[in-house]
Design a protein around this motif. Structure first.
Motif, PDB file in Angstrom:
ATOM      1  N   LYS A 189      -1.599  -3.931  -3.131  1.00 13.77           N
ATOM      2  CA  LYS A 189      -1.036  -5.073  -2.394  1.00 13.77           C
ATOM      3  C   LYS A 189      -1.591  -5.206  -0.972  1.00 13.77           C
ATOM      4  CE  LYS A 189       3.470  -2.961  -1.205  1.00 13.77           C
ATOM      5  NZ  LYS A 189       3.218  -1.555  -1.468  1.00 13.77           N
ATOM      6  N   GLU A 190      -2.260  -4.150  -0.480  1.00 14.54           N
ATOM      7  CA  GLU A 190      -2.861  -4.232   0.863  1.00 14.54           C
ATOM      8  C   GLU A 190      -4.368  -4.489   0.787  1.00 14.54           C
ATOM      9  OE1 GLU A 190      -2.147  -0.636   3.081  1.00 14.54           O
ATOM     10  OE2 GLU A 190      -0.033  -0.611   2.489  1.00 14.54           O
ATOM     11  N   ARG A 191      -4.898  -4.438  -0.444  1.00 14.42           N
ATOM     12  CA  ARG A 191      -6.349  -4.479  -0.574  1.00 14.42           C
ATOM     13  C   ARG A 191      -6.868  -5.908  -0.416  1.00 14.42           C
ATOM     14  NH1 ARG A 191      -7.657  -2.983  -6.118  1.00 14.42           N
ATOM     15  NH2 ARG A 191      -6.364  -1.174  -5.616  1.00 14.42           N
ATOM     16  N   ARG A 225      -7.504   1.160  -0.831  1.00 13.38           N
ATOM     17  CA  ARG A 225      -6.174   0.717  -0.375  1.00 13.38           C
ATOM     18  C   ARG A 225      -5.283   0.405  -1.579  1.00 13.38           C
ATOM     19  NH1 ARG A 225      -6.831  -2.783   4.724  1.00 13.38           N
ATOM     20  NH2 ARG A 225      -7.493  -1.196   6.187  1.00 13.38           N
ATOM     21  N   PRO A 226      -3.978   0.614  -1.428  1.00 15.27           N
ATOM     22  CA  PRO A 226      -3.073   0.218  -2.503  1.00 15.27           C
ATOM     23  C   PRO A 226      -3.233  -1.275  -2.795  1.00 15.27           C
ATOM     24  CG  PRO A 226      -1.870   1.208  -0.649  1.00 15.27           C
ATOM     25  CD  PRO A 226      -3.305   1.164  -0.259  1.00 15.27           C
TER      26      PRO A 226
END
Ligand code: ADP
Ligand code: MG
Length: 344
Positions: free
Chosen positions: A105-107, A102-103
């Motif tokens: 900031k979403e991880r 996930r990118p």
């Protein structure tokens, strides 16, 4: 709150792989897509996952237009027949994969990912095997890991494409029971593709039967089994016996006997009656089709016999085991359907 597939068509150059496919999966429902090889099952899953786009029609999930959503944002978990595990990663790394990519900031945090992996390892009953590599697992265990990996992203829809297809019969049955429990625990909307009618009827809340890209019947397993909508569905559900008959006043008439009709038939006229092996009576004489025992197919919990009619037609019967009744190759008997299905 549901997945709606509305009038979906998919044509590859000139070949129509899906024709006007319409059905709805309610939120949390387990749908089995059942059909022979080439009927369009994988094509439909690929459209749902966003790996391909329909030629026409719509797909919405909980009111959202899925066709306009980036595949990544559809939050779909997928498991295929072939073990698509990463061979150079451990079980735990495989399960964490969807979260790790996930990118930033979403991880989730490292600790959160670790907790998710532990929870899923427990769910698939492989708590102690997180450090193993796929090559050190059985086929059934690998498919359980593939499922855990699909569930790790907390999917809104789970797509399973013949996930047990490569496993032997005993393992398949085991995994079936296990998948049912997982579905019960997670409640994720699931589309399960199979060409195995027993698997579909065993697992699903509702079954969608596909024939050559078209929906042939939709219903609960009981509805499908008790009232197959067409000769195709009847035959696809298992070995069918066939015998010409004449329908008159709602009854199927044969040479020396008659049988009740189980479905809503057409008008009077000549038909092919279909009947199931376990819905037959066998007797040494009296009314019925004159047959000769040509093979003993199985003698486990039930007795299954292959029978040959006078004109060479083959029939199959299944009888409860009765130690007082034994049959041998060459025995002459009468076979009588207890109910028949009639199709145009
Ligand atoms: P199933 O999964 O039910 O076995 P598929 O969805 O894989 O069936 O295939 C349905 C039909 O569409 C088959 O006849 C197949 O050959 C055809 N088909 C699938 N994908 C393609 C493609 N990319 N190009 C051309 N024909 C395809
Ligand atoms: Mg397929």
């Amino acid at each position: 709150m549901s997945l709606i597939i509305n009038n979906v068509n998919k044509t590859f150059t000139n070949f129509p792989a899906l024709k006007d496919v319409t059905f709805e999966a309610k939120s949390g429902e387990f749908i089995a897509l059942l059909g022979p090889s080439g009927s369009g099952k994988t094509t439909l899953l690929r459209l749902l996952a966003g790996l391909d786009t329909p030629s026409s029609g719509g797909i919405t999930f909980e009111g959202e237009d899925y066709l306009r959503l980036n595949p990544r944002d559809r939050r779909i978990g997928m498991v295929f027949q072939s073990y698509a595990l990463f061979r150079h990663m451990t079980v735990a790394q495989n399960i964490a994969f969807g979260l790790n990519v996930r990118p930033a900031k979403e991880r989730p945090s490292k600790a959160e990912i670790k907790a998710t992996v532990e929870r899923l390892l427990k769910l698939i009953q492989m708590e102690d095997l997180g450090k193993r590599y796929p090559s050190q697992l059985s086929g059934g265990q690998r498919q359980r890991v593939a499922l855990a990996r699909a569930l790790a992203i907390n999917p809104r829809i789970l797509l399973l494409d013949e996930p047990f297809g490569a496993l032997d019969a005993l393992v398949r049955k085991d995994l079936r029971r296990w998948l049912k429990r997982i579905h019960h625990e997670t409640g994720v909307t699931t589309i399960f593709v199979t060409h195995d009618q027993e698997e579909a009827l065993d697992l699903a809340d509702r079954v969608v039967v596909l024939k050559a890209g078209r929906v042939e019947q939709i219903g609960t397993p009981l509805e499908i089994f008790d009232s197959p909508a067409s000769a195709f569905v009847f035959d696809f559900l298992g070995s069918a016996n066939k015998l010409p008959c004449h329908v008159q006043a709602g009854k199927a008439m044969f040479d020396s006997f008659e049988a009740p009709i189980a479905n809503t038939a057409g008008g009077d006229g000549d038909y092919i009656a279909r009947f199931r092996p376990f819905e037959t009576a066998l007797s040494p004489d009296g009314p019925g089709i004159p047959v000769t025992v040509s093979a003993i197919l199985a003698a486990g919990s039930a007795l299954r016999l292959e029978l040959r009619g006078a004109d060479g037609a083959l029939f199959e019967t299944e009888q409860p085991r009765n130690p007082a009744l034994t049959y041998a190759h060459g025995d002459r008997l009468r076979l009588r359907p207890q109910k028949v299905f009639i199709y145009q």
